[in-house]
Design a protein around this motif. Structure first.
Motif: not given
Ligand SMILES: C[S@@+](CC[C@H](N)C(=O)[O-])C[C@H]1O[C@@H](n2cnc3c(N)ncnc32)[C@H](O)[C@@H]1O
Length: 262
Positions: A69, A78, A100
């Motif tokens: 990522k 997030t 995340t």
């Protein structure tokens, strides 16, 4: 086929003590012993992304083509997962591409260690995937000091995979997890539908506190925990076969339940 929940208990009085002792011994070979079941579970969880209804990170948009990522820009979206009773990280592994950060917590320190070894082997950083030993369900300790920092609150999603039937008090667990969600966050429980009590001589008897759950029970648990908004409970395709000691087989159906914190 052996399953993650087909296990022997150790000595001790509470389910927590017995679970800790048992899963500490299981940790080292859990992933290999249950490989087929785990792979199937990961598939099933991913098939339920829309049902869970979190505003996931799009796997393809947030990667640079190498599976990692991107982490540029302070405003980047997030999606934080609390994987409670995480074991070696099955739920984290299923949801990692769509989140995340995965934070695991497990009663068993050896499970947390196995979770972390696996995350490190995959090249994930501490802030991307890390597990801690701990218990958020101690009735005497509503706010454990070890989990007081911001890393342990404001989650977008909190999930328990095959842990609820091991807890002394699943309703308390749901409340404690709901307390760690942000408003609009989602609680996810994956566990067994109600089933017959195992034979009292069955090795799992003393580690299992609940013989599955009915939809009514689960809905009530979610509502009482303040995560009853848009409650939904569905079948998970996998049906588990347990081989009993006498060689006979037991079928168990799995459910996945979700509810939003209002
Ligand atoms: C059947 S395993 C499931 C692990 C993992 N979630 C998975 O899906 O493979 C159950 C896990 O629950 C953990 N556990 C049992 N009671 C717990 C509690 N009160 N708090 C945290 N973890 C607990 C055990 O240590 C074990 O790792």
């Amino acid at each position: 086929m052996a399953t993650p929940c087909e296990h022997h208990h150790g000595a001790g009085t509470s389910a927590s003590e017995q679970n800790k002792e048992f899963f500490n011994k299981e940790a080292a070979h859990y992933d290999t012993k249950h490989e087929k079941t785990i792979n199937k579970l990961i598939e099933e969880i991913r098939a339920k992304l829309d049902f869970i209804g979190v505003d996931w990170v799009e796997d393809d948009e947030d990667t640079e083509g190498n599976g990692e990522k991107t982490n540029e820009g302070a405003q980047e979206k997030t999606v934080r997962l609390l994987d409670y009773a995480c074991g070696t990280g099955v739920v984290s592994r299923a949801l990692a591409p769509y989140t995340t950060q995965c934070v695991g917590i497990d009663l068993s320190e050896n499970m947390a260690t196995a979770y972390n070894a696996r995350a490190e082997n995959q090249g994930l950083t501490h802030s991307e995937m890390h597990a801690y030993q701990g218990n958020l369900c101690d009735p005497e300790d509503p706010n454990p000091q070890a989990f007081a920092s911001p890393e342990f609150s404001n989650f977008d999603v909190a999930a328990v995979g095959l842990g609820f039937h091991h807890f002394d008090d699943p309703a308390l667990a749901a409340k404690r997890l709901a307390g760690r969600l942000k408003t609009g966050g989602v609680l996810v429980i994956l566990d067994f539908f109600s089933h017959d009590k195992p034979d009292p001589s069955h090795p799992a008897t003393n580690t299992i506190t609940h013989h599955g759950f009915s939809e009514e029970q689960v809905r009530r648990i979610f509502e009482d925990a303040g995560v009853g908004k848009d409650f939904a409970m569905g079948d998970v395709g996998a049906v588990f076969h347990f081989s009993r000691e006498d060689g006979s087989e037991v079928r168990r159906k799995l459910f996945i339940a979700r509810g939003t914190k209002a």
